[in-house]
Write an enzyme that holds these catalytic residues in place. Structure first.
Site, short mmCIF file in Angstrom:
data_model
loop_
_atom_site.label_atom_id
_atom_site.label_comp_id
_atom_site.label_asym_id
_atom_site.label_seq_id
_atom_site.Cartn_x
_atom_site.Cartn_y
_atom_site.Cartn_z
N HIS A 37 22.30 50.55 22.41
CA HIS A 37 22.70 51.58 21.43
C HIS A 37 24.10 51.30 20.89
O HIS A 37 24.38 51.51 19.71
CB HIS A 37 22.70 52.97 22.08
CG HIS A 37 21.35 53.47 22.50
ND1 HIS A 37 21.00 53.67 23.81
CD2 HIS A 37 20.27 53.82 21.75
CE1 HIS A 37 19.78 54.15 23.87
NE2 HIS A 37 19.30 54.24 22.64
N GLY A 147 16.76 49.80 16.94
CA GLY A 147 16.67 48.63 17.82
C GLY A 147 15.37 47.88 17.61
O GLY A 147 14.31 48.49 17.41
N ARG A 187 14.80 54.28 29.43
CA ARG A 187 13.88 54.51 30.53
C ARG A 187 14.21 53.66 31.77
O ARG A 187 13.77 53.97 32.86
CB ARG A 187 12.44 54.24 30.09
CG ARG A 187 11.89 55.31 29.18
CD ARG A 187 10.40 55.08 28.88
NE ARG A 187 9.80 56.20 28.19
CZ ARG A 187 9.84 56.40 26.88
NH1 ARG A 187 10.46 55.54 26.11
NH2 ARG A 187 9.27 57.46 26.35
#
Ligand code: PAF
Length: 279
Positions: A37, A147, A187
């Site tokens: 990110h 992304g 995750r």
């Protein structure tokens, strides 16, 4: 860095800024931020006068209640990371703020959203399209950054921007990987160390598959080899590995240029995806 939880004051703030700025970049996220990110923030900062990062775990794109409940939420550390990365504005709305009225308008993102992830997560991309449209309307960025790990999502959003004629330039930023090769993902925070080590099988599978298809191996044979490799890794369940055209996500057989290998599967109860562009 400014933080907004509500749409109205964010809009007023951006309206004021727009008078003196030539461009606004948007990095839409669901939080639990990692270096991948931060690379998106860097890309936006390099091209725009002001960067907005949205942090919102959008319920309408989850087809699995357990996945939604377990999705990591780390707003305090996200704020610190964004401050350090030089982000200008955070938009972190509540569900009530984002879905103020009952949603009557449905999204159908068409064929490109019905294969691969769309097949295993029915309705997922309709929810993505819905929230991305909302974010584009609220923030009205000049550019938006996503992304490459979510390869299919990017294709769906590209179509959305084309069809609905949003005046927004999209950028796909290359996957950022751990040293082990594991693609960075929010995750991953749900994996322990041994699960993280097992999860590298997905990238290893992509590398092996890429070698084999480059040597001219039949893709059905490649798939079986990847299946065996995943089955031999504890706690790993392969959902799919596919080799498709980057333009339309249709399967390819022997054309390397403009193709991509996409993989998805579980490590324990955590679902992961990864991909590798071929040339
Ligand atoms: O890629 C994500 O994090 C999400 O799907 C997005 C684009 C922020 C929409 O909720």
């Amino acid at each position: 860095m400014e933080i907004f939880y509500e749409i109205k004051p964010l809009r007023a703030f951006l309206r004021g800024k727009r008078k003196n700025l030539s461009s606004i970049g948007l990095v839409p996220t669901m939080g639990a931020l990692h270096q991948g990110h931060i690379e998106l923030i860097k890309a936006s900062r390099g091209q725009n006068d002001l960067t907005v990062c949205s942090i919102y775990v959008n319920p309408t794109q989850f087809n699995n209640a357990f996945d939604l409940e377990k999705y990591p939420r780390t707003l305090d550390s996200d704020k610190e990371k964004l401050e350090k990365a030089g982000c200008d504005v955070i938009f972190a709305p509540s569900n009530e703020e984002m879905y103020q009225t009952k949603s009557e308008i449905g999204f159908d993102v068409g064929e490109i959203g019905s294969v691969l992830e769309g097949e295993f997560r029915p309705g997922h991309f309709n929810g993505v399209a819905q929230v991305v449209c909302k974010l584009f309307n609220i923030i009205q960025p000049n550019r938006a950054y996503f992304g490459q790990k979510d390869f299919q999502q990017y294709k769906v959003i590209e179509n959305l921007v084309d069809e609905l004629q949003f005046d927004i330039q999209l950028t796909s930023v290359p996957i950022f990987r751990e040293r082990s090769g594991l693609a960075m993902s929010s995750r991953n925070q749900r994996l322990n160390e041994s699960e993280k080590a097992n999860a590298t099988v997905f990238y290893q599978s992509l590398l092996m598959a890429s070698e084999l298809v480059k040597k001219g191996e039949q893709f059905i044979t490649v798939k079986n080899k990847v299946k065996q490799m995943c089955e031999a890794t504890p706690n790993v369940k392969l959902e799919y590995i596919e080799w498709v055209d980057t333009k339309n996500l249709k399967p390819v057989q022997n054309v390397l240029d403009g193709s991509v290998l996409l993989i998805a599967g579980y490590v324990g109860d955590v679902r992961l995806i990864d991909n590798l562009l071929l040339e």
